[in-house]
Design a protein around this motif. Structure first.
Motif, short mmCIF file in Angstrom:
data_model
loop_
_atom_site.label_atom_id
_atom_site.label_comp_id
_atom_site.label_asym_id
_atom_site.label_seq_id
_atom_site.Cartn_x
_atom_site.Cartn_y
_atom_site.Cartn_z
N GLU A 262 -3.70 9.23 4.78
CA GLU A 262 -2.48 9.69 4.10
C GLU A 262 -2.71 10.97 3.32
O GLU A 262 -1.85 11.84 3.28
N ALA B 244 1.66 10.86 -2.83
CA ALA B 244 0.56 11.16 -1.91
C ALA B 244 -0.20 12.41 -2.30
O ALA B 244 -0.59 13.22 -1.48
N ILE C 230 -4.48 0.08 -6.24
CA ILE C 230 -4.80 -0.75 -5.06
C ILE C 230 -5.65 -1.94 -5.50
O ILE C 230 -5.45 -3.07 -5.08
N LEU D 166 -5.96 10.47 -6.68
CA LEU D 166 -6.72 9.49 -5.88
C LEU D 166 -7.24 8.33 -6.71
O LEU D 166 -7.08 7.17 -6.33
N PHE E 68 0.83 -1.20 0.00
CA PHE E 68 0.00 0.00 0.00
C PHE E 68 0.87 1.25 0.00
O PHE E 68 0.63 2.22 -0.70
N VAL F 36 1.02 4.56 -2.66
CA VAL F 36 0.83 5.96 -2.29
C VAL F 36 2.06 6.78 -2.65
O VAL F 36 1.96 7.89 -3.17
N MET G 4 -4.63 5.94 -7.71
CA MET G 4 -4.23 5.11 -6.57
C MET G 4 -5.24 4.00 -6.33
O MET G 4 -4.85 2.86 -6.09
N ARG H 240 -3.50 14.25 -3.65
CA ARG H 240 -4.92 13.91 -3.59
C ARG H 240 -5.56 13.89 -4.97
O ARG H 240 -6.55 13.19 -5.20
N LEU I 153 -5.84 5.39 3.16
CA LEU I 153 -5.72 6.39 2.10
C LEU I 153 -6.29 7.73 2.56
O LEU I 153 -5.70 8.78 2.32
N SER J 40 -7.67 -0.28 3.41
CA SER J 40 -6.84 0.54 2.53
C SER J 40 -7.50 1.89 2.28
O SER J 40 -6.81 2.90 2.17
#
Lengths: 227, 173
Positions: free
Chosen positions: B57, B27, B39, B32, B18, B22, B35, B29, B54, B50
Motif C-alpha cells: 500500500e 496511506a 494494527i 508508518l 486493515f 491505512v 499504522m 508512509r 502495508l 499485514s
C-alpha cells in the motif's frame, strides 16, 4: 563555493561535497571501509575519522558524511586521528579476524595484535550490501533487523525475499566475507608482512618474485622450495 | 484484457479492518509507525500478511517495515497468548525478587520469557522497569498491575484467572 583547509592545503570544492571527497581530490589518503563510490555515505565503520576544527574545540567526525563547509580546518593525520583509527580497526578485526580487507587495513595502520576477544563473525554491519541492494539494484531485499547486539542483516522474516533476483551484488561488495590471505599464519593472526617493502625472495632466489607485489615475506614460496 | 504476467506481489486481499487503518492515515508512509501501532492494537500482534500488505500500500520495501517492527520492543511479530504476563526485572524489582517471580511463572506454566504456552493461553515477557518501583516486585497481567508479588501469590493469580475463564466458558456453553 566553500573553501576549506585540509592538512594545511587550501581547496575549493563544489557545494555538497564531503570532506572525504575533498581530501581525495587533493590526493590525501583516508582509509575507508563502509564507504563506496556510487552508494550513499553511511559513516558506520568510523575508519575515515578526521579531526575538524582546531585547539580545544576540535572534534572527530567521519569524513565520508561530513559536508565541506567554508573555512573548515581539517586534519587527516593528527595523532588523535591515527590513534582512534587504530582502535577502530582493532575492534573491527576482533569481530571479523579472517577478512582480508580488514587484515590489510590493520597492517596498513600498524595494528599487530588484537587485544579484544575475537568473535569470528562474518559481518561487521557496514551496510554496504544493504545500500547496494537498495540503491544500485533497486531491490531492497535485505536490511538491518533487531537492534543492539542482536542487530543483523537479513531478509524479511528470514525467508527468501520475493524482490531478490539473486544478482550477487551484496556478496560482491562485502568486505567481511572475503577470504583471508592464505599465508602461513594461523587464522586470526595479523601478519602484515605483505606491506613491509623488503623483498626477501630475491635474496634467497635470484629471480623469484611474488606476483602479488614486490615481497615474499609471507613465506609461502620459501616453504614450497624446501619441500 | 487478460493479464499476461502475474503480479509480483500476489497477496490475499487485505481485510476491511486493515483497510480502515491505512485509510485513517491516508496511506502516508511517514505515518508508518502509527499504522503499526494501530494494527497491533487490532490484531494484538503484527501478522506477517499485514506487513506485506502495508509494504504494498505504501510502496515501502518490506524489509524496511520488518526492520522497524523488530527494532522496537513494543511490536510483536508472534501471536501472543490470551493472557499477557509481564514481569518487571528493573533494579528495584530485581533486588526484591523479580527474577524469582519470573522463574516461578516459567516453571508453573512451562514457558520461557518471550514465549507463549503450548495451549496459547499465557505469554510471558520481562521488562526492565514499569515505573512503579515502590510496589515491586511487579507483575502485570492483561493491563492489571499486581504489586508486592510473591511466588505464592503468583500461583493464586494464575488459579483465579483459570477459574474466571472456566466460569465464563461455562456461562457461554
Amino acid at each position: 563555493m566553500p573553501t576549506l583547509k585540509i592538512d594545511g592545503l587550501d581547496v575549493t570544492v563544489e557545494p555538497g561535497t564531503t570532506v572525504l571527497e575533498a581530501a581525495q581530490f587533493l590526493g590525501l589518503e583516508i582509509p575507508t571501509l563502509c564507504h563506496m563510490d556510487g552508494l550513499e555515505p553511511y559513516g558506520g565503520c568510523r575508519l575515515c575519522l578526521v579531526e575538524v576544527g582546531s585547539g580545544d574545540k576540535s572534534r572527530l567526525v567521519t569524513s565520508c558524511t561530513y559536508p565541506a563547509e567554508d573555512g573548515l580546518t581539517v586534519r587527516t593525520n593528527s595523532k588523535r586521528v591515527l590513534r582512534s583509527r587504530k582502535m577502530m580497526v582493532e575492534l573491527l578485526l576482533s569481530v571479523c579476524p579472517s577478512s582480508r580487507t580488514i587484515q590489510d587495513l590493520a597492517s596498513l595502520m600498524g595494528v599487530q595484535k588484537v587485544r579484544f576477544k575475537t568473535r569470528n563473525d562474518d559481518c561487521i554491519l557496514c551496510g554496504r550490501c544493504v545500500r547496494m541492494c537498495k540503491e544500485q539494484m533497486d531491490a531492497g531485499a535485505i536490511g538491518f533487523v533487531n537492534r543492539g547486539h542482536k542487530r543483523k542483516i537479513t531478509t524479511p522474516f528470514n525467508m527468501k525475499s520475493e524482490v531478490c533476483r539473486t544478482c550477487g551484488g551484496c556478496i560482491y561488495v562485502c568486505p567481511a566475507c572475503n577470504l583471508r590471505c592464505q599465508g602461513p599464519n594461523a587464522p586470526g593472526d595479523v601478519c602484515g608482512s605483505c606491506l613491509s617493502l623488503q623483498p626477501t625472495c630475491t635474496e634467497r632466489f635470484d629471480d623469484y618474485m611474488c606476483y602479488l607485489g614486490p615481497t615474499g615475506n609471507c613465506g609461502t614460496c620459501i616453504k614450497k622450495e624446501e619441500n | 484484457m487478460k493479464k499476461l504476467l502475474p503480479s509480483a506481489n500476489n497477496h490475499k486481499p487485505p481485510n476491511s479492518k486493515f483497510k480502515t487503518i491505512v485509510d485513517r492515515y491516508s496511506a502516508k508512509r511517514e505515518k508508518l509507525i502509527s499504522m503499526l501501532h494501530d494494527i497491533q492494537e487490532e490484531f494484538r500482534y503484527l501478522p506477517e500478511e499485514s506487513l506485506r500488505s502495508l509494504s504494498n500500500e505504501l510502496s515501502v520495501p518490506l524489509i524496511k517495515i520488518y526492520g522497524i517492527a523488530t527494532f522496537y520492543k513494543s511490536f510483536r511479530l508472534k501471536r501472543p497468548g490470551r493472557h499477557m504476563l509481564t514481569v518487571c526485572l528493573g533494579t528495584a524489582c530485581h533486588v526484591r525478587g523479580g527474577p524469582r517471580i519470573a522463574d516461578e511463572i516459567s516453571r508453573v506454566l512451562d514457558v520461557k520469557p518471550g514465549e507463549t504456552t503450548k495451549d496459547g493461553e499465557y505469554s510471558l515477557e520481562t521488562v526492565n522497569c514499569l515505573g512503579c518501583c515502590a510496589i515491586g516486585p511487579v507483575l502485570v497481567m492483561d493491563g492489571k498491575i499486581f504489586g508486592q508479588i510473591t511466588t505464592k501469590s503468583v500461583k493464586n493469580i494464575l488459579k483465579q484467572t483459570d477459574k474466571d475463564r472456566n466460569k465464563k466458558e461455562g456461562v457461554a456453553g
